[in-house]
Design a protein around this motif. Structure first.
Motif, PDB file in Angstrom:
ATOM      1  N   PRO A 112      52.099  90.230  56.259  1.00 28.12           N
ATOM      2  CA  PRO A 112      52.547  91.612  56.475  1.00 28.12           C
ATOM      3  C   PRO A 112      52.847  91.909  57.935  1.00 28.12           C
ATOM      4  CG  PRO A 112      50.616  91.546  55.047  1.00 28.12           C
ATOM      5  CD  PRO A 112      50.784  90.170  55.602  1.00 28.12           C
TER       6      PRO A 112
ATOM      7  N   TRP B 191      49.545  84.656  48.139  1.00 26.61           N
ATOM      8  CA  TRP B 191      49.218  85.611  49.194  1.00 26.61           C
ATOM      9  C   TRP B 191      48.497  84.901  50.328  1.00 26.61           C
ATOM     10  CZ3 TRP B 191      52.106  89.346  47.809  1.00 26.61           C
ATOM     11  CH2 TRP B 191      52.257  89.666  46.465  1.00 26.61           C
TER      12      TRP B 191
ATOM     13  N   SER C  29      56.794  91.287  47.089  1.00 30.65           N
ATOM     14  CA  SER C  29      56.715  90.965  48.513  1.00 30.65           C
ATOM     15  C   SER C  29      58.024  91.276  49.218  1.00 30.65           C
ATOM     16  CB  SER C  29      56.352  89.483  48.678  1.00 30.65           C
ATOM     17  OG  SER C  29      56.317  89.126  50.038  1.00 30.65           O
TER      18      SER C  29
ATOM     19  N   LEU D 241      58.644  95.285  49.278  1.00 29.45           N
ATOM     20  CA  LEU D 241      57.794  96.107  50.140  1.00 29.45           C
ATOM     21  C   LEU D 241      57.863  95.665  51.597  1.00 29.45           C
ATOM     22  CD1 LEU D 241      54.584  96.739  48.021  1.00 29.45           C
ATOM     23  CD2 LEU D 241      56.553  98.203  48.343  1.00 29.45           C
TER      24      LEU D 241
ATOM     25  N   ASP E 223      58.577 101.575  49.086  1.00 33.01           N
ATOM     26  CA  ASP E 223      57.234 101.934  48.640  1.00 33.01           C
ATOM     27  C   ASP E 223      57.219 103.180  47.767  1.00 33.01           C
ATOM     28  OD1 ASP E 223      58.013 103.629  50.620  1.00 33.01           O
ATOM     29  OD2 ASP E 223      56.147 103.546  51.768  1.00 33.01           O
TER      30      ASP E 223
ATOM     31  N   LEU F 140      49.926  94.962  49.358  1.00 33.73           N
ATOM     32  CA  LEU F 140      51.043  95.167  48.436  1.00 33.73           C
ATOM     33  C   LEU F 140      50.562  95.683  47.088  1.00 33.73           C
ATOM     34  CD1 LEU F 140      53.163  91.998  49.239  1.00 33.73           C
ATOM     35  CD2 LEU F 140      53.182  94.233  50.325  1.00 33.73           C
TER      36      LEU F 140
END
Length: 1064
Positions: free
Chosen positions: A209, A627, A1014, A1017, A1023, A1049
């Motif tokens: 992120p 992730w 992924s 966002l 969002d 997420l």
């Protein structure tokens, strides 16, 4: 929401079309959304073309034969290094200058909403900062600048026209391809250089992120250098390797397409690429499994590599067999469970310490078998060779099968039998094509399900024995007599045997399938193919493993793609206006769709449905867990504890299903964690009993001021029958909310029931008490209460054992107040409790004598009287008027200030005991209102003991509530206050066993939806809570799948740490 909800709202669409061109070009911001001076665009365009210009200088000097190719590359490199250093120095200088400029607060800056920049002139600090933002760390300034120079020099060398014409030919089509390749390849280099040294673009392929350490600028550089590396290898090999020649030609063409691959997000970021490569190497090259954390992955990979290196240097083939069998077994175990045993906690559903000797016995048996078979096989093979040399004239058409062939047939039989037994365990057979006729249907209770699946459980036990005990020994026998052990001193065979002997233990079912396929290929004549036969058994197993894995991925991905395609039309809530067009395009371009699915399977990358529509892209390769973070890091909420408790029970319930084969694949290592989504349908079964409201009783409803006094009700007189006779008790006031049920108790209020008096609820509710019978209750004037200053003179020798701490007698309360309350002390209950304590401490031998001595000890009785009455006064339970608000506040431990409250709170243990006694009284009051009064002291004692052992009685907000849930207390009770309704409620939760249905999702479908999440966002920043891709999809469970993603997420209500399951 309808199916035609916008994929992106208007604001996000504008944002996306500003960001995407920046991503394609590597960083230049040519679309701003507001007016900017022309020099802003000119600056970016000049900086974008600078690497081409500097590389062109070196290329021109080489083409004019002023410099050779090496010096031409050096010149371009030095020039780019100078430009990069100048840009970074200018950026840092301007950053220091703007640091002293006071900026407007965001609230007062009208430009801050659209992130507009007010440009003053072409070299103003804000202009420089906009074009060249600079690096956060000084180390990256130096490192990235040197890399930019090196990249420009190597690219000059890589793209020399003479070099390109040498690859594709000096005449005809080859010469015609040089010019477009040269021009477009330099565009690729310019994109990589701009992202590295000027301004980094936001990548569509985003794994983390946040880019804390500025790794993103290195992504495009890495891929460019990878292409150049192949060309350098061809140069230094003398252009004599045909494979390298072909690879260089292909890669030069793909080099032009790199910007498209970057824009589509098909190429992994550095961190994801490294983790993916490590995972693929561990799983397919070294026989491991996907790990749940990066640390586990690194440690397991290094350990496996060390074992492979040791295998390479072992001189004896017998030593190789014994070493790889033992180390394969060791590496296949979750060694963290040993730490669990050492810490004294029970491992998850395992055998505890008994598992160690059993495991030791099993591995010793496996080592003995492997050693004996290997030794006997090679002795017999040498004897057979000597016999053949001595009897050359004997030729027979009948050749005796080798030991490995015999074991191969045994493996085929084991595979067929275990697969048949596995099919019988599930609700469906033949991959879901039809229902299993032996599986129970329409079962509503767990007991009925267990009874009807008794035969299936027996079949599951047989399968577990065959798969976990017999199959490993058979596979070890198959590998121990392999002829390639004689030439194990090659890197490929050392790795192959390390992997093969580990897979026997790590994943017995997968290893059995792979060995059976190798045996079938040999039986089909594959041993006659020289190249295949030269590889050896273990390398063949590696290739078969890759083939099986990629084919299974292809099938799952194709199934997922067809599901998205079909449901986009058949599901009315998913049918958008563009559904027909997309279906027609996919049908017309079906070969392209198959190519996309095949490529994603080949790369072990997720198949990404854009916005979960039937528009498919190849996601970038990433680890299997999808992730970057550690599992189990979801932000907890108050309800998470229920699912935390559920996970252990769920693991206990699904372990037999995994072990027996009801689920297709077992959980290897600790790579999986349980996640729970916050859906009303998924959480209802956890609440054994819904919250029951006490507001249905008239006296509980507080129609007056919630925090004000309640008017005094009409006094009630009642007759209480005791052992001494009848006593009439006059109640000055009944407890508001005490549930006066006249049909059961006539005019008797529950607050005055005798069984509630010992716990303090009845204090102050009906004073004074007038005895109409015997004068067995002391009068108020003659009552004395022991003070702390008075010494204790016990008359019983056992009283010291039941004495209370001295600090509990230090309450500074008026003697008159305690004397008034003295008649309320429950002496009968006190004597009964003493007798129970004596029985538990001394047994039945001296029970009567000790009990009588304690009951006649006046000092002991007065000691307990003082402490109990002091606690009642300090807690505020002696109030003459009880309102629901006061009772609720006392239950919460937040009562009004009273005399002695500070003293009580200072004695924390006594305060907690007092609060617990009051809460028990409230619970007892509720129980008597619904179940009837307690008839005897024995029944009261049993009830309170049940409260203590099986109940948590407190508040939902207490930490003890969550601890009790985790400890699986059978019952939980709390009080609440509904401010909107003006009522007080009670909540009761009970621990119950429920029969639930478990389904299996398409793993590639989940990975594909997570890949889209992924992208949506992290790149498109979409969002919107009502976006199309988060709407419910009954076939794919899209909404739940999105929620189950790791934060930030997803938003699971609970995410467990890795779960270890023993499936033996």
């Amino acid at each position: 929401m309808g199916p035609d909800v916008p994929l992106l709202n208007d604001y996000k669409q504008e944002f996306f079309w500003k960001r995407f061109p920046q991503t394609v070009l590597g960083g230049p911001r040519l679309k701003l959304g507001y007016c900017a001076p022309p020099y802003v665009y000119v600056h970016q365009l000049v900086l974008f073309l600078t690497p081409w210009l500097l590389g062109g200088i070196g290329t021109l000097l080489y083409q004019l034969r002023v410099l050779d190719e090496a010096f031409a590359g050096v010149v371009s490199s030095v020039l780019m290094l100078s430009v990069g250093a100048t840009l970074q120095g200018l950026a840092r200088c301007m950053a220091h200058r703007t640091g002293v400029v006071q900026r407007l607060p965001a609230a007062n800056n009208i430009l801050a909403d659209e992130e507009e920049v007010e440009f003053t002139h072409c070299v103003a600090p804000e202009t420089v900062h906009f074009v060249v933002p600079g690096k956060k760390f000084m180390g990256n300034v130096v490192f990235h600048t040197f890399l930019a120079g090196a990249l420009c020099g190597l690219s000059t060398w890589y793209l020399l026209p003479d070099r390109l014409s040498g690859l594709y030919g000096h005449t005809g089509a080859g010469l015609g391809a040089v010019v477009p390749l040269f021009a477009l390849s330099w565009v690729t280099v310019c994109i990589g250089e701009y992202s590295l040294i000027v301004n980094t673009a936001t990548e569509t392929a985003t794994f983390q992120p946040q880019d804390t350490y500025e790794i993103t600028p290195l992504t495009r550089l890495l891929y460019i250098l990878a292409f150049i590396t192949v060309d350098l290898a061809l140069r230094f090999s003398g252009s004599g390797v045909v494979e390298l020649q072909v690879a260089a030609q292909v890669l030069h063409v793909l080099f032009v397409v790199l910007p498209v691959l970057w824009a589509l997000g098909m190429l992994s970021p550095l961190d994801a690429l490294l983790l993916w490569a490590m995972e693929q190497t561990l799983v397919h090259g070294l026989g491991g499994s996907a790990m749940s954390t990066n640390i586990r992955l690194l440690v397991m990979l290094l350990s496996s590599v060390c074992v492979a290196i040791c295998t390479f240097f072992i001189p004896s083939s017998l030593g190789v067999v014994l070493f790889t069998v033992a180390m394969g077994y060791l590496l296949s175990q979750d060694l963290t469970q040993l730490l669990v045993l050492v810490k004294g906690t029970s491992p998850t559903l395992g055998l505890g310490w008994w598992g160690l000797p059993l495991s030791l016995m099993f591995i010793i048996g496996a080592l003995t078998e492997a050693g004996l078979l290997h030794k006997l096989y090679f002795i017999n093979s040498r004897n057979l060779t000597l016999g053949v040399n001595s009897i050359e004239h004997w030729e027979s058409s009948i050749v005796a099968p080798s030991p490995q062939e015999v074991v191969g047939w045994i493996l085929i039989a084991l595979f067929l039998l275990t697969r048949l037994l596995r099919e019988l365990q599930g609700a469906c057979v033949l991959g879901g094509a039809m229902l299993n006729p032996l599986y129970p249907k329409r079962v509503t209770t767990a007991q009925a399900f267990r009874q009807k699946t008794r035969g299936l459980r027996v079949a599951g036990i047989i399968r577990r024995i065959l798969l976990n005990l017999v199959s490993p020994l058979a596979m070890i026998a198959f590998l121990s007599v392999d002829e390639s052990l004689e030439k194990v001193h090659t890197a490929s065979l050392a790795i192959g045997f390390t992997r093969a002997f580990r897979m026997v233990w790590q994943s017995s079912e997968a290893a059995l399938l792979q060995m059976v396929l190798v045996v079938i290929i040999r039986l089909a004549g594959g041993h006659r193919v020289a190249r295949w036969n030269e590889l050896g058994t273990t390398v063949q197993l590696i290739l078969v493993s890759l083939f099986v894995n990629r084919v299974s991925q292809f099938v799952c991905k194709l199934s997922f793609a067809l599901t998205v395609l079909i449901t986009s039309w058949t599901e009315s809530k998913q049918r958008r206006q563009s559904a027909g067009t997309l279906l027609a395009l996919n049908a017309a371009l079906f070969p392209v769709l198959l190519g996309v699915v095949a490529l994603s399977a080949l790369l072990s990358a997720p198949l990404l449905p854009l916005f979960t529509l039937p528009v498919f892209l190849v996601g970038f390769p990433r680890p299997l867990r999808s992730w970057p973070g550690t599992p189990g890091t979801a932000c907890p909420c108050p309800d998470s504890v229920y699912y935390q408790q559920l996970c252990k029970r769920l693991a206990s319930a699904i372990r037999p299903a995994f072990a027996s084969g009801a689920f297709a694949h077992t959980v290897e290592q600790s790579a999986n964690n349980a996640k729970v989504m916050d859906e009303s349908s998924s959480s209802s079964h956890l609440r054994g009993q819904d919250s029951s409201s006490l507001s249905s009783f008239a006296d509980w409803s507080d129609e007056d001021d919630l925090f004000g006094p309640v008017p005094i009700r009409r006094p009630i007189r009642m007759m209480v029958r005791t052992d001494e006779g009848q006593t009439e008790v006059g109640l000055g006031v009944s407890l508001p909310g005490s549930v006066e049920i006249h049909s059961l108790y006539e005019s008797m209020a529950l607050s005055s029931l005798p069984t509630l008096r010992p716990l303090g609820l009845g204090l102050g509710l009906g004073l004074p008490i007038v005895d109409k019978g015997k004068d067995n209750i002391p009068s108020l004037t003659s009552t004395t209460v022991l003070r702390n200053s008075q010494p204790l003179h016990f008359t019983s020798s056992h009283s010291e054992l039941f004495s209370l701490p001295p600090e509990w007698r230090t309450a500074q309360l008026a003697s008159s107040k305690l004397q008034v309350l003295r008649p309320c002390f429950p002496e009968a209950w006190f004597c009964f409790c003493l007798s129970q304590l004596v029985l538990e401490s001394f047994g039945e031998g001296d029970f009567e004598q000790v009990t009588l001595g304690l009951q006649e000890d006046h000092a002991l009785r007065e000691l307990y009287t003082q402490v109990v009455l002091s606690c009642c006064v300090a807690l505020g339970a002696d109030a003459q008027v009880f309102s629901p608000n006061l009772l609720f506040r006392l239950y919460c431990g937040d009562g009004p200030w009273t005399e002695g409250l500070e003293w009580l709170r200072a004695n924390k243990e006594l305060h907690q005991l007092t609060l617990r006694a009051f809460r028990y009284s409230v619970k007892l009051l509720v129980d008597q209102a619904s179940l009837g009064p307690v008839e005897s002291l024995d029944e009261l004692y049993t009830t309170l003991q049940d409260y203590h052992e099986n109940w948590f009685i407190g508040l939902v907000t207490d930490c003890s509530w969550q601890d009790s849930v985790a400890q699986e207390k059978p019952f939980l009770f709390s009080l609440g206050h509904d401010l909107t309704m003006g009522t007080y409620t009670s909540r009761v939760l009970s621990l119950q066993e429920n029969l639930v249905q478990v389904g299996v999702l398409n793993e590639e479908g989940v990975r594909g939806q997570w890949a889209n999440l992924s992208w949506e966002l992290l790149y498109a920043t979409n969002d919107d809570e009502e976006r199309y891709s988060i709407q419910a999809h009954p076939v794919m469970l899209r909404n739940l799948t999105v929620q189950a993603a790791d934060p930030p997420l997803g938003y699971p209500i609970y995410s467990s740490p890795p779960i270890h399951l023993h499936c033996l």
